[in-house]
Scaffold this motif. Structure first.
Motif, mmCIF file in Angstrom:
data_model
loop_
_atom_site.group_PDB
_atom_site.id
_atom_site.type_symbol
_atom_site.label_atom_id
_atom_site.label_comp_id
_atom_site.label_asym_id
_atom_site.label_seq_id
_atom_site.Cartn_x
_atom_site.Cartn_y
_atom_site.Cartn_z
ATOM 1 N N ALA A 190 40.205 49.202 26.549
ATOM 2 C CA ALA A 190 41.150 48.089 26.680
ATOM 3 C C ALA A 190 40.799 46.966 25.710
ATOM 4 O O ALA A 190 41.682 46.366 25.079
ATOM 5 C CB ALA A 190 41.153 47.567 28.111
ATOM 6 N N GLU A 191 39.512 46.699 25.557
ATOM 7 C CA GLU A 191 39.087 45.639 24.628
ATOM 8 C C GLU A 191 39.554 45.938 23.206
ATOM 9 O O GLU A 191 40.064 45.066 22.506
ATOM 10 C CB GLU A 191 37.554 45.541 24.620
ATOM 11 N N ILE A 192 39.349 47.204 22.785
ATOM 12 C CA ILE A 192 39.764 47.600 21.435
ATOM 13 C C ILE A 192 41.282 47.435 21.293
ATOM 14 O O ILE A 192 41.771 46.866 20.315
ATOM 15 C CB ILE A 192 39.356 49.068 21.144
ATOM 16 N N GLN B 4 26.463 37.304 25.501
ATOM 17 C CA GLN B 4 26.754 38.040 26.739
ATOM 18 C C GLN B 4 27.699 37.197 27.593
ATOM 19 O O GLN B 4 27.511 35.992 27.705
ATOM 20 C CB GLN B 4 25.443 38.287 27.480
ATOM 21 N N ASN B 5 28.718 37.859 28.153
ATOM 22 C CA ASN B 5 29.640 37.118 29.016
ATOM 23 C C ASN B 5 29.157 37.181 30.460
ATOM 24 O O ASN B 5 28.353 38.048 30.828
ATOM 25 C CB ASN B 5 31.054 37.689 28.921
ATOM 26 N N ILE B 6 29.654 36.270 31.253
ATOM 27 C CA ILE B 6 29.414 36.334 32.697
ATOM 28 C C ILE B 6 30.788 36.287 33.350
ATOM 29 O O ILE B 6 31.543 35.335 33.154
ATOM 30 C CB ILE B 6 28.517 35.175 33.177
ATOM 31 N N VAL C 207 27.237 42.074 24.499
ATOM 32 C CA VAL C 207 26.960 43.003 25.599
ATOM 33 C C VAL C 207 27.700 42.510 26.843
ATOM 34 O O VAL C 207 27.660 41.321 27.159
ATOM 35 C CB VAL C 207 25.437 43.099 25.878
ATOM 36 N N CYS C 208 28.385 43.437 27.515
ATOM 37 C CA CYS C 208 29.113 43.082 28.732
ATOM 38 C C CYS C 208 28.141 42.593 29.795
ATOM 39 O O CYS C 208 27.199 43.294 30.151
ATOM 40 C CB CYS C 208 29.874 44.287 29.276
ATOM 41 N N GLY C 209 28.399 41.408 30.290
ATOM 42 C CA GLY C 209 27.537 40.833 31.318
ATOM 43 C C GLY C 209 27.976 41.247 32.713
ATOM 44 O O GLY C 209 28.885 42.065 32.867
ATOM 45 N N GLU D 159 38.872 38.747 28.968
ATOM 46 C CA GLU D 159 37.872 37.691 28.802
ATOM 47 C C GLU D 159 36.874 38.025 27.678
ATOM 48 O O GLU D 159 36.477 37.171 26.916
ATOM 49 C CB GLU D 159 37.124 37.413 30.115
ATOM 50 N N ASP D 160 36.507 39.316 27.581
ATOM 51 C CA ASP D 160 35.525 39.716 26.567
ATOM 52 C C ASP D 160 36.038 39.472 25.150
ATOM 53 O O ASP D 160 35.340 38.928 24.306
ATOM 54 C CB ASP D 160 35.175 41.200 26.692
ATOM 55 N N THR D 161 37.294 39.912 24.892
ATOM 56 C CA THR D 161 37.810 39.755 23.531
ATOM 57 C C THR D 161 38.060 38.285 23.207
ATOM 58 O O THR D 161 37.883 37.865 22.057
ATOM 59 C CB THR D 161 39.096 40.575 23.327
ATOM 60 N N PRO E 196 37.979 52.308 31.661
ATOM 61 C CA PRO E 196 38.983 51.823 30.701
ATOM 62 C C PRO E 196 38.576 50.526 29.987
ATOM 63 O O PRO E 196 39.250 50.106 29.060
ATOM 64 C CB PRO E 196 40.173 51.546 31.607
ATOM 65 N N HIS E 197 37.463 49.909 30.412
ATOM 66 C CA HIS E 197 37.160 48.543 29.953
ATOM 67 C C HIS E 197 37.065 48.414 28.429
ATOM 68 O O HIS E 197 37.751 47.588 27.829
ATOM 69 C CB HIS E 197 35.864 48.085 30.630
ATOM 70 N N HIS E 198 36.227 49.224 27.810
ATOM 71 C CA HIS E 198 36.035 49.055 26.366
ATOM 72 C C HIS E 198 37.224 49.554 25.556
ATOM 73 O O HIS E 198 37.539 49.011 24.488
ATOM 74 C CB HIS E 198 34.722 49.715 25.934
HETATM 75 ZN ZN LIG Z 1 32.935 43.517 29.498
#
Ligand SMILES: [Zn+2]
Length: 483
Positions: free
Chosen positions: A241-243, A67-69, A29-31, A212-214, A237-239
């Motif tokens: 972009a992650e994909i 979860q990231n911070i 989950v995106c922090g 950072e998430d990926t 665009p965040h998710h």
């Molecule tokens: Zn995120």
């Protein structure tokens, strides 16, 4: 094991969760980006995943909740400049506040909080691989960017095309030399002294937001995992972009099988924003109301629907919680009572069979609704219907000690997931106070004794004991206490 269905943004359908490996669910989950206090919008996302994870675990899944911070970001740098403090100090201070808020909200389900700056090596490794595979390009004196036109499946989550990625409403990393306007930054070269920066083979600089998430999920879960969650505003665009990053690096698809996006939380019908002055921090809220009110407001709404917060809704929430607590307060003495006088055998058996059916039906229906897209509004509707029915049975004295005990346990189990009822309040109040109906019986017994109607006085005593109270006759009069 239950079959749990959830609405998956990626496919636009309700789908049964089938983990990649046995009962193991890897959830990311995106922090938060820690440049300010966390608000009710954050609270909604993190409370929903808290209850959902507790539910999955209750159903026998082994959930790794990561979860990231985000402790490096343009917003943090800008806010630090405004305040005249180093970015790192600002991030540390707000991270502390955020974790304090999460604790205050009763969020205990996160397995690991991963601070972005601890994964610079992993981030650099991903950018290198993207460059090697031709997905990233460098703009001199600016940074390294992701070329969205190279990723054929761009837009599969948000439904946008490379052209639509130019949408001005979206948050897009600005640079006039980009190949496509939707291209986003992977590594920003250091331009101003004093800004946070790290060494890399590309030059001194700092990572973009999406990478950072990926980097973190690849480190803990590998290139593919089960569920990715976050606020609705993160789809684009965040998710997207992650994909684009992870699937381009690994060649494997999908990066995450199920995507859960939590609905917006508005305040008095408006989007929360600093400029409207309707920004409510978690801290502000908890000064006004107990935490279980917020957990219930959030838990009783469908997770992907919109919620509106207002003070009048909080009055409603208070009334509903009081109703549940009042119900449990009524059940408590019944479950603690000594076995009472036998009702006629046939009548007793008839009630037991009928009650057992009602209780069983409640349990089945409640969990059935949770299994179906974690439909909490429907599950709570089942609960209130059950409370209504059982209250009527309690009025007629038709709930047995065992049944009261079973119902109480069901509510305790449900509360382990939702934490909306304060059970300590219920039992403590019982210890300290004698319900009105018991007081009435005590008065009645006194009257019978004065009239020397010993048998009737004795029946009143038996009734008091049946309700879980003891009566002692002292020189000062009769004293009643919980058995
Ligand atoms: Zn995120």
């Amino acid at each position: 094991m239950n079959k749990i269905k959830i609405y998956n943004t990626l496919t636009g359908r309700k789908e049964t969760i089938k983990p990649l490996k046995g009962k193991k669910i890897n959830l990311f989950v995106c922090g938060p980006t820690i440049y300010d206090y966390s608000h009710l919008g954050h609270a909604r996302t993190y409370i929903i995943f808290d209850v959902f994870v507790k539910y999955l675990r209750d159903c026998g899944f082994n959930v790794f909740y990561l979860q990231n911070i985000t402790d490096l970001d343009d917003k943090i740098i800008a806010r630090a400049k405004e305040k005249g403090v180093p970015a790192k100090d600002l991030a540390i201070a707000y991270e502390k506040e955020h974790l304090k808020d999460m604790k205050a909200l009763g969020i205990k389900s996160v397995t690991k909080y991963a601070r972005a700056t601890n994964y610079i090596e992993e981030i650099i490794s991903q950018i290198k691989r993207l460059k090697d595979r031709g997905y990233a390009y460098e703009i001199k004196d600016d940074g390294i960017y992701y070329d969205i036109s190279k990723f054929k499946k761009y837009g599969k989550l948000s439904g946008r095309t490379v052209i639509q990625a130019e949408d001005s409403v979206s948050r897009i990393d600005y640079s006039k030399n980009k190949k496509n306007r939707g291209d986003f930054c992977l590594w920003k070269f250091l331009s101003t002294d004093g800004e946070p920066c790290w060494k890399s083979p590309f030059g001194l600089g700092r990572p973009g937001w999406h990478i950072e998430d990926t980097a973190i999920t690849e480190k803990f879960f590998g290139p593919q995992y089960d569920i990715h969650g976050g606020g609705h505003d993160l789809i684009f665009p965040h998710h997207e972009a992650e994909i684009s990053q992870m699937e381009a690096i690994s060649g494997k698809s999908p990066m995450a099988r199920y995507w859960m996006h939590i609905g917006f939380l508005t305040v008095n019908g408006q989007k929360m924003s600093k400029s409207l002055g309707n920004f409510i921090t978690i801290n502000d809220f908890l000064r006004r109301h107990p935490v279980n009110y917020l957990r219930f407001l959030i838990a009783k709404n469908l997770w992907h629907s919109q919620i509106d917060y207002s003070e009048s809704i909080m009055i409603e929430i208070k009334t509903i919680i009081q109703k549940i607590e009042e119900f449990l307060r009524r059940l408590h003495p019944v479950k603690s009572a000594r076995p009472g006088r036998a009702v006629s055998r046939e009548a007793g058996q008839f009630n037991r069979a009928k009650n057992s059916k009602i209780i069983k039906q409640f349990k089945t229906d409640f969990y059935k609704e949770l299994d179906d897209d974690f439909n909490t509004p429907k599950a709570f509707a089942v609960m209130f219907e059950f409370i209504k029915k059982t209250n009527r049975l309690l009025d007629d004295g038709l709930i047995s000690k065992n049944e009261a005990s079973e119902i109480y346990k069901i509510f305790e189990k449900i509360n382990k997931i939702f934490e909306i009822i304060n059970f300590k309040n219920i039992t403590n109040q019982n210890k300290n106070s004698v319900p009105a109906e018991i007081k009435k019986l005590v008065q009645l017994r006194k009257k019978y004794r004065e009239e020397q109607q010993w048998q009737k006085a004795d029946e009143a005593r038996q009734e008091i004991e049946k309700q879980g109270f003891l009566i002692e006759d002292t020189k000062e009069g009769s004293v009643v206490k919980r058995a």
